[in-house]
Motif scaffolding. Structure first.
Motif, PDB file in Angstrom:
ATOM      1  N   ARG A  98      59.129  28.317   9.009  1.00 54.77           N
ATOM      2  CA  ARG A  98      59.813  27.510  10.003  1.00 54.77           C
ATOM      3  C   ARG A  98      60.455  28.596  11.256  1.00 54.77           C
ATOM      4  O   ARG A  98      60.611  28.317  12.513  1.00 54.77           O
ATOM      5  CB  ARG A  98      61.198  26.995   9.577  1.00 54.77           C
ATOM      6  CG  ARG A  98      60.553  26.009   8.376  1.00 54.77           C
ATOM      7  CD  ARG A  98      61.888  25.476   7.756  1.00 54.77           C
ATOM      8  NE  ARG A  98      61.600  24.742   6.638  1.00 54.77           N
ATOM      9  CZ  ARG A  98      61.057  23.579   6.507  1.00 54.77           C
ATOM     10  NH1 ARG A  98      60.786  22.817   7.662  1.00 54.77           N
ATOM     11  NH2 ARG A  98      61.165  22.775   5.499  1.00 54.77           N
ATOM     12  N   LEU A  99      60.640  29.732  11.040  1.00 56.75           N
ATOM     13  CA  LEU A  99      60.822  30.863  12.027  1.00 56.75           C
ATOM     14  C   LEU A  99      60.612  32.051  11.496  1.00 56.75           C
ATOM     15  O   LEU A  99      60.513  32.549  10.383  1.00 56.75           O
ATOM     16  CB  LEU A  99      62.717  30.725  11.881  1.00 56.75           C
ATOM     17  CG  LEU A  99      63.231  31.622  12.938  1.00 56.75           C
ATOM     18  CD1 LEU A  99      63.269  31.466  14.220  1.00 56.75           C
ATOM     19  CD2 LEU A  99      64.965  31.925  12.238  1.00 56.75           C
ATOM     20  N   LEU A 100      59.967  32.891  12.492  1.00 68.75           N
ATOM     21  CA  LEU A 100      59.696  34.448  12.297  1.00 68.75           C
ATOM     22  C   LEU A 100      60.035  35.285  13.356  1.00 68.75           C
ATOM     23  O   LEU A 100      59.633  34.934  14.507  1.00 68.75           O
ATOM     24  CB  LEU A 100      58.175  34.376  12.194  1.00 68.75           C
ATOM     25  CG  LEU A 100      57.569  35.826  11.804  1.00 68.75           C
ATOM     26  CD1 LEU A 100      58.240  36.522  10.677  1.00 68.75           C
ATOM     27  CD2 LEU A 100      56.023  35.816  11.718  1.00 68.75           C
ATOM     28  N   LEU A 124      63.522  45.241  12.536  1.00 66.46           N
ATOM     29  CA  LEU A 124      64.167  44.039  11.808  1.00 66.46           C
ATOM     30  C   LEU A 124      63.300  42.835  11.777  1.00 66.46           C
ATOM     31  O   LEU A 124      62.668  42.529  12.981  1.00 66.46           O
ATOM     32  CB  LEU A 124      65.575  43.705  12.711  1.00 66.46           C
ATOM     33  CG  LEU A 124      66.183  42.335  12.005  1.00 66.46           C
ATOM     34  CD1 LEU A 124      66.854  42.485  10.654  1.00 66.46           C
ATOM     35  CD2 LEU A 124      67.605  42.196  13.154  1.00 66.46           C
ATOM     36  N   LEU A 125      63.110  42.266  10.456  1.00 68.98           N
ATOM     37  CA  LEU A 125      62.216  41.129  10.554  1.00 68.98           C
ATOM     38  C   LEU A 125      63.201  39.950   9.808  1.00 68.98           C
ATOM     39  O   LEU A 125      64.034  40.189   8.854  1.00 68.98           O
ATOM     40  CB  LEU A 125      60.938  41.287   9.564  1.00 68.98           C
ATOM     41  CG  LEU A 125      59.683  42.196   9.935  1.00 68.98           C
ATOM     42  CD1 LEU A 125      59.071  42.658   8.813  1.00 68.98           C
ATOM     43  CD2 LEU A 125      58.985  41.177  11.034  1.00 68.98           C
ATOM     44  N   ILE A 126      62.992  38.841  10.378  1.00 73.22           N
ATOM     45  CA  ILE A 126      63.641  37.720   9.811  1.00 73.22           C
ATOM     46  C   ILE A 126      62.820  36.628   9.597  1.00 73.22           C
ATOM     47  O   ILE A 126      62.170  36.304  10.927  1.00 73.22           O
ATOM     48  CB  ILE A 126      64.958  37.351  10.611  1.00 73.22           C
ATOM     49  CG1 ILE A 126      66.103  38.580  10.410  1.00 73.22           C
ATOM     50  CG2 ILE A 126      65.571  35.987   9.993  1.00 73.22           C
ATOM     51  CD1 ILE A 126      67.190  38.084  11.621  1.00 73.22           C
ATOM     52  N   TRP A 127      62.648  35.862   8.547  1.00 75.39           N
ATOM     53  CA  TRP A 127      61.678  34.761   8.379  1.00 75.39           C
ATOM     54  C   TRP A 127      62.441  33.508   7.501  1.00 75.39           C
ATOM     55  O   TRP A 127      62.871  33.975   6.538  1.00 75.39           O
ATOM     56  CB  TRP A 127      60.150  35.171   7.964  1.00 75.39           C
ATOM     57  CG  TRP A 127      60.113  35.941   6.722  1.00 75.39           C
ATOM     58  CD1 TRP A 127      59.455  35.218   5.614  1.00 75.39           C
ATOM     59  CD2 TRP A 127      60.216  37.079   6.411  1.00 75.39           C
ATOM     60  NE1 TRP A 127      59.090  36.078   4.416  1.00 75.39           N
ATOM     61  CE2 TRP A 127      59.677  37.221   5.118  1.00 75.39           C
ATOM     62  CE3 TRP A 127      60.743  38.211   6.816  1.00 75.39           C
ATOM     63  CZ2 TRP A 127      59.892  38.527   4.087  1.00 75.39           C
ATOM     64  CZ3 TRP A 127      60.783  39.459   6.027  1.00 75.39           C
ATOM     65  CH2 TRP A 127      60.230  39.430   4.854  1.00 75.39           C
ATOM     66  N   HIS A 128      62.043  32.519   7.883  1.00 72.86           N
ATOM     67  CA  HIS A 128      62.600  31.544   7.182  1.00 72.86           C
ATOM     68  C   HIS A 128      61.451  30.482   6.844  1.00 72.86           C
ATOM     69  O   HIS A 128      60.787  30.282   7.570  1.00 72.86           O
ATOM     70  CB  HIS A 128      63.603  30.503   7.997  1.00 72.86           C
ATOM     71  CG  HIS A 128      64.223  29.317   7.563  1.00 72.86           C
ATOM     72  ND1 HIS A 128      65.091  28.359   8.181  1.00 72.86           N
ATOM     73  CD2 HIS A 128      64.008  28.760   6.171  1.00 72.86           C
ATOM     74  CE1 HIS A 128      65.433  27.516   7.440  1.00 72.86           C
ATOM     75  NE2 HIS A 128      64.721  27.744   6.312  1.00 72.86           N
ATOM     76  N   TYR A 129      61.288  30.039   5.307  1.00 72.83           N
ATOM     77  CA  TYR A 129      60.248  29.282   5.070  1.00 72.83           C
ATOM     78  C   TYR A 129      60.501  28.440   3.781  1.00 72.83           C
ATOM     79  O   TYR A 129      61.417  28.773   3.307  1.00 72.83           O
ATOM     80  CB  TYR A 129      58.912  30.281   4.890  1.00 72.83           C
ATOM     81  CG  TYR A 129      59.154  31.077   3.707  1.00 72.83           C
ATOM     82  CD1 TYR A 129      58.656  30.869   2.334  1.00 72.83           C
ATOM     83  CD2 TYR A 129      59.954  32.450   3.556  1.00 72.83           C
ATOM     84  CE1 TYR A 129      58.763  31.650   1.319  1.00 72.83           C
ATOM     85  CE2 TYR A 129      59.825  33.078   2.547  1.00 72.83           C
ATOM     86  CZ  TYR A 129      59.497  32.726   1.377  1.00 72.83           C
ATOM     87  OH  TYR A 129      59.223  33.727   0.373  1.00 72.83           O
ATOM     88  N   ARG A 130      59.657  27.483   3.860  1.00 73.37           N
ATOM     89  CA  ARG A 130      59.644  26.559   2.768  1.00 73.37           C
ATOM     90  C   ARG A 130      58.596  27.025   1.736  1.00 73.37           C
ATOM     91  O   ARG A 130      57.357  27.339   2.107  1.00 73.37           O
ATOM     92  CB  ARG A 130      59.525  25.182   3.069  1.00 73.37           C
ATOM     93  CG  ARG A 130      59.585  24.167   2.026  1.00 73.37           C
ATOM     94  CD  ARG A 130      59.623  22.772   2.278  1.00 73.37           C
ATOM     95  NE  ARG A 130      58.276  22.291   2.851  1.00 73.37           N
ATOM     96  CZ  ARG A 130      57.784  21.104   2.628  1.00 73.37           C
ATOM     97  NH1 ARG A 130      58.548  20.262   1.897  1.00 73.37           N
ATOM     98  NH2 ARG A 130      56.775  20.949   3.367  1.00 73.37           N
ATOM     99  N   LEU A 131      58.794  26.980   0.387  1.00 78.02           N
ATOM    100  CA  LEU A 131      57.559  27.522  -0.598  1.00 78.02           C
ATOM    101  C   LEU A 131      57.136  26.635  -1.320  1.00 78.02           C
ATOM    102  O   LEU A 131      58.030  25.520  -1.635  1.00 78.02           O
ATOM    103  CB  LEU A 131      58.255  28.721  -1.575  1.00 78.02           C
ATOM    104  CG  LEU A 131      57.397  29.170  -2.469  1.00 78.02           C
ATOM    105  CD1 LEU A 131      56.125  29.827  -1.742  1.00 78.02           C
ATOM    106  CD2 LEU A 131      58.182  30.060  -3.529  1.00 78.02           C
ATOM    107  N   ILE A 132      55.862  26.028  -1.391  1.00 84.23           N
ATOM    108  CA  ILE A 132      55.429  25.159  -2.065  1.00 84.23           C
ATOM    109  C   ILE A 132      54.405  25.617  -3.182  1.00 84.23           C
ATOM    110  O   ILE A 132      53.583  26.587  -2.665  1.00 84.23           O
ATOM    111  CB  ILE A 132      54.440  24.263  -0.849  1.00 84.23           C
ATOM    112  CG1 ILE A 132      55.248  23.655   0.131  1.00 84.23           C
ATOM    113  CG2 ILE A 132      53.665  23.199  -1.760  1.00 84.23           C
ATOM    114  CD1 ILE A 132      54.576  23.374   1.396  1.00 84.23           C
TER     115      ILE A 132
END
Length: 156
Positions: A98-100, A124-132
């Motif tokens: 969703r975000l990287l 700095l790394l920021i990531w937002h994800y949904r795991l399936i």
């Protein structure tokens, strides 16, 4: 500009609202415009798991080898396949990113500048994800990884 450095890695994982924070010693290096962060963590059985984080052109990959073997890939707005294997389980994964965000250089500066897009430390790394997992959504993840050069303090 440094091409290789020993770093302190601060890793914050927010998984469905449960937060875990860890700090690791590792190595940061660059080959062209590709940046790598390598570190080791201790697995559940006390075994070592080697983790390699790779960043290039808006794509992040995380590969783990050891007691746990996994590969995940992330790019904003995309779904990527991957896998997870351990002595106890093996399954295919998908990550819906969703975000990287990546930021290089002085993290105290407001707003991205051209300097902060060049691969250098701190990073700095920021990531937002949904795991399936096996076609079933299993959680929302927000990961924040910061790598800062480990300064040699032996001369003080």
């Amino acid at each position: 500009m440094t091409d290789r450095a020993n770093v302190t890695i601060s890793l914050r994982s927010d998984i469905d609202g449960e937060v875990e924070e860890n700090v690791f010693a590792g190595e940061w290096f660059r080959k062209g415009e590709t940046v790598f962060i390598r570190y080791e963590e201790t697995g559940e059985g006390g075994d070592t798991v080697r983790t390699m984080v790779r960043w290039r052109d808006g794509e992040l990959s995380v590969t783990r080898r050891g007691d746990v073997e996994s590969e995940q890939k992330f790019s904003a707005g995309a779904i990527h396949g991957g896998h997870y294997r351990s002595a106890h389980a093996s399954f295919r994964l998908e990550t819906e990113t969703r975000l990287l965000i990546v930021q290089f250089g002085d993290l105290a500066k407001a707003g991205p500048s051209e300097e902060q897009l060049r691969p250098e430390l701190p990073m700095l790394l920021i990531w937002h994800y949904r795991l399936i997992v096996n076609d079933e959504p299993t959680g929302e993840f927000i990961i924040r990884l910061q790598a800062e050069e480990l300064l040699d303090t032996q001369g003080d």
